[in-house]
Design a protein around this motif. Structure first.
Motif, short mmCIF file in Angstrom:
data_model
loop_
_atom_site.label_atom_id
_atom_site.label_comp_id
_atom_site.label_asym_id
_atom_site.label_seq_id
_atom_site.Cartn_x
_atom_site.Cartn_y
_atom_site.Cartn_z
N ASP A 10 -0.68 -16.71 15.48
CA ASP A 10 -1.72 -16.73 14.30
C ASP A 10 -2.34 -18.05 14.49
O ASP A 10 -3.44 -18.29 13.92
CB ASP A 10 -0.92 -16.53 13.20
CG ASP A 10 0.16 -17.32 12.84
OD1 ASP A 10 0.38 -18.17 13.76
OD2 ASP A 10 0.56 -17.30 11.79
N ASP A 29 -0.79 -5.96 11.23
CA ASP A 29 -1.78 -5.99 10.00
C ASP A 29 -1.71 -7.11 8.85
O ASP A 29 -2.67 -7.64 8.34
CB ASP A 29 -1.97 -4.61 9.42
CG ASP A 29 -2.61 -3.54 10.42
OD1 ASP A 29 -3.21 -4.05 11.35
OD2 ASP A 29 -2.37 -2.20 10.07
N LEU A 30 -0.27 -7.44 8.64
CA LEU A 30 -0.16 -8.33 7.58
C LEU A 30 -0.18 -9.70 8.09
O LEU A 30 -0.64 -10.63 7.35
CB LEU A 30 1.38 -7.96 6.99
CG LEU A 30 1.56 -6.69 6.23
CD1 LEU A 30 3.01 -6.53 5.96
CD2 LEU A 30 0.65 -7.07 4.87
N ARG A 40 2.42 -2.15 14.06
CA ARG A 40 0.85 -2.34 13.34
C ARG A 40 1.00 -2.80 11.88
O ARG A 40 0.53 -3.46 11.49
CB ARG A 40 0.38 -0.99 13.55
CG ARG A 40 -0.46 -0.68 14.81
CD ARG A 40 -2.03 -0.98 14.87
NE ARG A 40 -2.42 -2.21 14.15
CZ ARG A 40 -2.98 -3.42 14.63
NH1 ARG A 40 -3.13 -3.46 15.99
NH2 ARG A 40 -3.53 -4.25 14.01
N GLN A 41 2.30 -2.32 11.38
CA GLN A 41 2.51 -2.77 9.88
C GLN A 41 2.57 -4.41 9.88
O GLN A 41 1.96 -5.05 8.97
CB GLN A 41 3.73 -2.20 9.38
CG GLN A 41 3.62 -0.89 8.68
CD GLN A 41 4.71 -0.34 8.13
OE1 GLN A 41 4.80 0.40 6.92
NE2 GLN A 41 6.05 -0.65 8.56
N ASP A 95 0.78 -1.12 -0.13
CA ASP A 95 -0.05 -0.13 0.08
C ASP A 95 0.91 1.23 -0.06
O ASP A 95 0.55 2.25 0.75
CB ASP A 95 -0.97 0.02 1.13
CG ASP A 95 -1.79 -1.12 1.22
OD1 ASP A 95 -2.40 -1.60 0.10
OD2 ASP A 95 -2.45 -1.53 2.18
N TYR A 112 -3.66 -10.55 11.03
CA TYR A 112 -4.85 -9.64 10.73
C TYR A 112 -5.93 -9.55 11.49
O TYR A 112 -6.77 -8.56 11.83
CB TYR A 112 -5.33 -10.10 9.35
CG TYR A 112 -6.20 -9.08 8.46
CD1 TYR A 112 -5.52 -7.90 8.20
CD2 TYR A 112 -7.45 -8.96 8.57
CE1 TYR A 112 -6.11 -6.79 7.59
CE2 TYR A 112 -8.33 -8.06 7.67
CZ TYR A 112 -7.54 -6.92 7.55
OH TYR A 112 -8.39 -5.88 6.49
N TRP A 113 -6.33 -10.58 12.32
CA TRP A 113 -7.40 -10.67 13.43
C TRP A 113 -7.03 -9.66 14.51
O TRP A 113 -8.10 -9.24 15.22
CB TRP A 113 -7.18 -12.01 13.91
CG TRP A 113 -6.03 -12.57 14.88
CD1 TRP A 113 -4.83 -13.24 14.21
CD2 TRP A 113 -5.50 -12.08 16.05
NE1 TRP A 113 -3.95 -13.42 15.13
CE2 TRP A 113 -4.19 -12.64 16.44
CE3 TRP A 113 -6.14 -11.41 17.02
CZ2 TRP A 113 -3.48 -12.60 17.37
CZ3 TRP A 113 -5.22 -10.98 18.24
CH2 TRP A 113 -3.92 -11.59 18.40
N SER A 114 -6.03 -9.03 14.80
CA SER A 114 -5.54 -8.26 15.57
C SER A 114 -6.37 -6.88 15.36
O SER A 114 -6.55 -6.15 16.38
CB SER A 114 -4.20 -7.96 15.94
OG SER A 114 -3.56 -7.34 14.74
N ARG A 115 -6.74 -6.66 14.20
CA ARG A 115 -7.48 -5.35 13.85
C ARG A 115 -8.77 -5.34 14.44
O ARG A 115 -9.47 -4.31 14.70
CB ARG A 115 -7.62 -5.18 12.42
CG ARG A 115 -6.25 -5.10 11.84
CD ARG A 115 -6.47 -4.96 10.19
NE ARG A 115 -7.17 -4.23 9.75
CZ ARG A 115 -7.12 -2.59 9.15
NH1 ARG A 115 -5.83 -2.22 9.33
NH2 ARG A 115 -7.76 -2.11 8.84
#
Length: 257
Positions: free
Chosen positions: A149, A201-202, A197-198, A31, A205-208
């Motif tokens: 994970d 998030d990769l 966070r980078q 991104d 992703y569940w942590s979001r």
């Protein structure tokens, strides 16, 4: 800017008299954001045994095996994949062939499906949290993976150097290609909440979407019980200033997008 991932290279260093880091680093563009992330394994050496924690990336196998031999010869005692995911266990088959006296420890209940010939040779030892493995002069305690994970994941703690091996936990990115094997205190720019966070998030992703307050609480309880001077992640710089970076990781976990 197009998303991209490039392998930067392999590096190794001695962290203490008994703990060694072996890491491959990747340059990612996601991104429009460019950063580096590690894929590390650790060799812990005691007076009567040694343990490889995680297995490193398969493209680094020859270098990892060579480095292990330079330290312990052919006498690697244990291999401890923190979980079955490819970045953490991808070299396991090659390592079992390269070090025929090594026993795999940790969560091993599925490994007979991947390596039936090694299962017949009784090379897998199932462990549970709280189990202690004696390397001679140092004890490795099997711990639950607080940040993970896969459910069947473990962390590990070395009582002698007070080192906590955290697999997918404490994954901070960095940006300078000259800093891939540096300790957190040696980086020109200290890891930030954004750096954490980078990777969260990769990779996690569940942590979001989860309420991570329980994760932060459990992490605090573990660190209260196990005095930690060094945190050794699979996907970030080795943390030698935990009192500064633990709050940063907690903030990253609690931050909501």
């Amino acid at each position: 800017m197009q998303d991209d991932m490039k392998y930067v290279g392999f590096g190794a260093r001695k962290l203490t008299e008994s703990i060694h880091l072996m890491t491959g680093c990747f340059h990612l563009t996601v991104d429009g954001n460019a950063f580096h992330t590690h894929l590390s394994a650790y060799l812990v050496v005691g007076q009567s045994g040694s343990m490889l924690i995680d297995t490193g990336h398969p493209k680094d196998f020859k270098k990892i095996a060579s480095y292990i031999r330079s330290v312990v010869g052919e006498d690697l005692t244990y291999i401890f994949p923190t979980h079955e995911e490819y970045p953490h266990a991808g070299n396991l088959g090659l390592l079992l062939e390269a070090f025929p006296r090594a026993t795999v420890v940790g969560e091993t209940r599925n490994l007979h499906l991947y390596f039936p010939n090694q299962y017949v040779r009784e090379r897998f030892q199932q462990n549970k949290t709280g189990d202690v493995i004696d390397l001679g002069g140092r004890l490795i305690t099997v711990l639950p993976a607080v940040i993970r994970d896969l459910k069947a994941s473990y962390w590990a703690y070395d009582d002698c150097d007070q080192a906590l091996f955290v697999s997918d936990g404490f994954a901070f990115s960095h940006s300078d290609p000259s800093e891939c094997v540096l300790l957190s205190e040696e980086l020109s720019q200290k890891p930030t909440v954004r750096d954490a966070r980078q990777i969260l998030d990769l990779a996690l992703y569940w942590s979001r979407f989860a309420d991570n307050s329980t994760v932060v609480l459990e992490l605090g309880q573990m660190l209260d019980r196990y005095l930690t001077k060094m945190i050794c992640p699979a996907h970030g710089s080795v943390i030698t200033d935990p009192s500064r970076l633990i709050p940063v990781m907690n903030e990253a976990l609690l931050e909501r997008p």
